[in-house]
Motif scaffolding. Structure first.
Motif, PDB file in Angstrom:
ATOM      1  N   GLN A 237       3.964   2.930 -16.221  1.00 22.93           N
ATOM      2  CA  GLN A 237       3.316   3.782 -15.229  1.00 22.93           C
ATOM      3  C   GLN A 237       2.129   3.058 -14.863  1.00 22.93           C
TER       4      GLN A 237
ATOM      5  N   LYS B 281       1.618  -0.393 -14.536  1.00 17.94           N
ATOM      6  CA  LYS B 281       2.052  -1.471 -13.658  1.00 17.94           C
ATOM      7  C   LYS B 281       2.586  -0.765 -12.517  1.00 17.94           C
ATOM      8  N   GLY B 282       3.151   0.000 -12.262  1.00 19.11           N
ATOM      9  CA  GLY B 282       3.579   0.815 -11.053  1.00 19.11           C
ATOM     10  C   GLY B 282       2.183   0.986 -10.273  1.00 19.11           C
ATOM     11  N   LYS B 283       1.299   1.583 -10.727  1.00 23.77           N
ATOM     12  CA  LYS B 283       0.196   2.057 -10.013  1.00 23.77           C
ATOM     13  C   LYS B 283      -0.483   0.690  -9.389  1.00 23.77           C
TER      14      LYS B 283
ATOM     15  N   GLU C   1      -0.141  -3.751  -3.049  1.00 19.53           N
ATOM     16  CA  GLU C   1       0.500  -3.617  -1.899  1.00 19.53           C
ATOM     17  C   GLU C   1      -0.322  -3.073  -0.721  1.00 19.53           C
ATOM     18  N   ALA C   2      -1.150  -1.961  -1.267  1.00 14.81           N
ATOM     19  CA  ALA C   2      -1.977  -1.273  -0.265  1.00 14.81           C
ATOM     20  C   ALA C   2      -3.220  -2.218   0.107  1.00 14.81           C
TER      21      ALA C   2
ATOM     22  N   ARG D 121      -2.904  -5.336   0.188  1.00 17.83           N
ATOM     23  CA  ARG D 121      -2.423  -6.282   1.171  1.00 17.83           C
ATOM     24  C   ARG D 121      -2.367  -5.924   2.483  1.00 17.83           C
ATOM     25  N   LYS D 122      -1.747  -4.501   2.681  1.00 15.16           N
ATOM     26  CA  LYS D 122      -1.688  -3.914   3.763  1.00 15.16           C
ATOM     27  C   LYS D 122      -2.904  -3.849   4.638  1.00 15.16           C
TER      28      LYS D 122
ATOM     29  N   VAL E  77       0.846  -2.457  -8.964  1.00 18.43           N
ATOM     30  CA  VAL E  77       1.641  -2.751  -7.874  1.00 18.43           C
ATOM     31  C   VAL E  77       1.459  -2.142  -6.467  1.00 18.43           C
ATOM     32  N   GLU E  78       1.138  -0.816  -6.761  1.00 22.14           N
ATOM     33  CA  GLU E  78       1.072  -0.038  -5.444  1.00 22.14           C
ATOM     34  C   GLU E  78      -0.321  -0.394  -4.663  1.00 22.14           C
ATOM     35  N   ALA E  79      -1.247  -0.589  -5.657  1.00 18.41           N
ATOM     36  CA  ALA E  79      -2.653  -0.892  -5.305  1.00 18.41           C
ATOM     37  C   ALA E  79      -2.545  -2.379  -4.634  1.00 18.41           C
TER      38      ALA E  79
END
Length: 147
Positions: free
Chosen positions: A129, A131-133, A139-140, A142-143, A135-137
């Motif tokens: 969980q 790691k998923g958070k 990617e956010a 980078r965007k 990765v989302e952070a």
């Protein structure tokens, strides 16, 4: 045979038997073996009283002899106490194995092993969980940096 039994059921001898203590005493006494059998199946060894189980087994062994010696023989009472003596003896064996022959230690070891396995699974789940958070952070971030 069945017709003979049915005829006996309608006889005064049957009424005399079914309204006597020779019948109702053992029927009332069946609560003991039923409880012992329930303990044998459902009760954890940790909660078995060795003293009481031994006393009940001895009690039933004494009354098995009584049921055999009384005239006329009381087979229903004998069966009741034979069942109770057997179930209480088996519960006593479970008690001795648990408290004096390493059963408790093995159970605690198994529980701790299971607890560690469960804890490891929970840690892996929490790590996934996190790691998923992360990765989302990332990617956010980078965007937002590319805008």
């Amino acid at each position: 045979m069945a017709s003979g039994f049915a005829a006996w059921l309608r006889s005064p001898a049957a009424r005399e038997y079914f309204f006597s203590t020779h019948f109702w005493g053992p029927v009332a006494n069946w609560g003991l073996p039923l409880a012992a059998l329930s303990d044998l199946v459902n009760k954890d060894e940790e909660f078995i009283s060795g003293t009481m189980t031994t006393a009940l087994a001895a009690y039933s062994m004494v009354f098995m002899r009584f049921a055999w010696q009384v005239q006329p023989r009381n087979y229903l009472l004998f069966a009741c106490h034979a069942t109770n003596a057997t179930a209480q003896t088996l519960n006593d064996i479970r008690f001795v194995r648990y408290w004096y022959m390493g059963g408790r230690d093995a159970k605690l070891k198994e529980q701790s092993k299971n607890g560690l396995t469960e804890a490891g699974a929970k840690i892996e789940e929490a790590g996934a969980q996190v790691k998923g958070k992360v990765v989302e952070a990332v990617e956010a971030a980078r965007k937002s940096a590319s805008k």
